[in-house]
Enzyme design. Structure first.
Site, PDB file in Angstrom:
ATOM      1  N   LYS A   1       0.754  -1.106  -0.021  1.00  0.00           N
ATOM      2  CA  LYS A   1      -0.017  -0.173  -0.121  1.00  0.00           C
ATOM      3  C   LYS A   1       0.814   1.262   0.031  1.00  0.00           C
ATOM      4  CE  LYS A   1      -4.312  -1.854   1.662  1.00  0.00           C
ATOM      5  NZ  LYS A   1      -5.464  -1.796   2.674  1.00  0.00           N
TER       6      LYS A   1
ATOM      7  N   LYS B   1     -10.014  -2.734  -8.620  1.00  0.00           N
ATOM      8  CA  LYS B   1     -10.935  -1.618  -9.371  1.00  0.00           C
ATOM      9  C   LYS B   1      -9.745  -0.642  -9.812  1.00  0.00           C
ATOM     10  CE  LYS B   1     -13.197   1.375  -7.279  1.00  0.00           C
ATOM     11  NZ  LYS B   1     -14.243   2.289  -6.590  1.00  0.00           N
TER      12      LYS B   1
ATOM     13  N   LYS C   1      -3.533  -8.959  -8.443  1.00  0.00           N
ATOM     14  CA  LYS C   1      -4.585  -9.268  -7.763  1.00  0.00           C
ATOM     15  C   LYS C   1      -6.053  -8.467  -8.430  1.00  0.00           C
ATOM     16  CE  LYS C   1      -6.250  -8.175  -3.009  1.00  0.00           C
ATOM     17  NZ  LYS C   1      -5.748  -7.601  -1.775  1.00  0.00           N
TER      18      LYS C   1
END
Ligand code: SF4
Length: 334
Positions: A114, A197, A194
């Site tokens: 992240k 969106k 993965k």
């Protein structure tokens, strides 16, 4: 009769849900409802650890509740609640923060990912995410947590936190165990990342049949099948993983067998998958359309979930405050 074991799982209200969410988490969550006492939280506190639009949050939470109920989470059987409406989540997270070494959090792989994805938004919440996740689970003393395999390091951290808390203050929490679904994870349509969106590699639960086909028809398969006559290996193909999630045994066996001998081309295989996928997603889309017309039903389900969750959370927090030696001064006893 023995009490059912408790399950907790969190659902991110991060916009439209995709088939990666459905396969990695929802299918498992739905199937656990008979055997376990399930608590499913729409985890809005987690959603704000990355950049988000406050103007859309209310709708995202509502959409998330609609999708989960439409897919099969039954609010009469399971508790469906919004994380930020039950104060115990952050109360317990703070307490767990005080016993969690920073080094444990720095090694969590999703924090590193992240950080790379959001280099301008590396905040304490992002680092602390796994502690809040531990609090989510432990607030309800859940023994079972349905997770995708990418969530296993988080759950291991929860177990470490339990051992430390129980060691310091006396046995309070069970060590939760992971429950991985039949198909733990499908990758995005690129076959590498993965499904996400933000990476634009998803099939959404509410895509139309045509939209689904447009995406599936160009999705990456076993890269060794360059020509129709090249045999492939279904175990190396993300589309085959999708088959395992959406197709019946006969179609799965047929596609695996014929792929290995180049008996079918990838396009034929995708057509079979497309029909099977739509057969499963169409009723969910119809249920969702009905639920959107009945806003009161959805909001009542969330209110009821909050009330039931708070009852369990209050019992846990009373015990936690007693263990910490501050129960006497806690307002719950006033
Ligand atoms: Fe994948 Fe099916 Fe193509 Fe085999 S035939 S590589 S399983 S899409």
């Amino acid at each position: 009769m023995a009490e059912k074991k408790r399950v907790f799982s969190g659902i991110q209200p991060s916009g439209r849900l995709h088939i990666g969410n459905y396969v990695g988490a929802m299918q498992n969550m739905i199937s656990l409802q008979e055997e376990y006492s399930c608590i499913y939280g729409i985890v809005d506190y987690h959603a704000i650890t990355v950049s988000f639009n406050p103007g859309q949050m209310e709708q995202s939470i509502f959409d998330c509740a609609v999708d989960y109920i439409a897919a099969g989470i039954d609010p009469a059987k399971s508790i469906l609640m919004i994380q930020s409406t039950v104060a115990g989540h952050t109360e317990l997270a703070w307490i767990l923060n005080t016993i969690t070494p920073i080094s444990w959090l720095l090694r969590v792989p999703t924090f590193k990912e992240k950080k790379q994805q959001n280099p301008d938004y590396v905040n304490m919440g992002l680092l602390d995410y796994p502690v809040l996740m531990a609090a989510d689970i432990l607030l309800y003393r859940a023994e079972v947590v349905p997770v995708g395999d990418d969530q296993l390091p988080h759950l291991e951290l929860t177990r470490e936190i339990v051992r430390r808390f129980n060691g310091l203050f006396g046995v309070t929490f069970p060590e939760p165990k992971a429950k991985i679904g039949a198909v733990s994870r499908i990758l995005g349509l690129d076959g590498i990342n993965k499904m996400s969106k933000s990476l634009d590699n998803c099939i959404f639960l509410n895509d139309t049949k045509d939209e689904m086909w447009k995406k599936l028809s160009t999705a990456v398969t076993d890269v060794r099948r360059k020509r129709r006559t090249d045999p492939g290996n279904p175990d190396e193909c993300n589309l085959f993983t999708m088959h395992k999630a959406f197709s019946g045994k006969t179609d799965i066996e047929h596609c695996a067998r014929e792929c290995r001998v180049a008996g079918i081309g990838c396009l034929d295989c995708k057509k079979i998958l497309h029909e099977n996928m739509y057969k499963i997603l169409q009723p969910i889309q119809e249920n969702a359309a009905e639920l959107r017309k009945d806003r009161t039903y959805v909001l009542n389900a969330l209110n009821d979930g909050q009330r039931r969750a708070e009852e369990i959370a209050a019992q846990t927090m009373d015990e936690v405050y007693a263990k910490l030696g501050i129960k006497l001064y806690h307002s719950r006893l006033a």
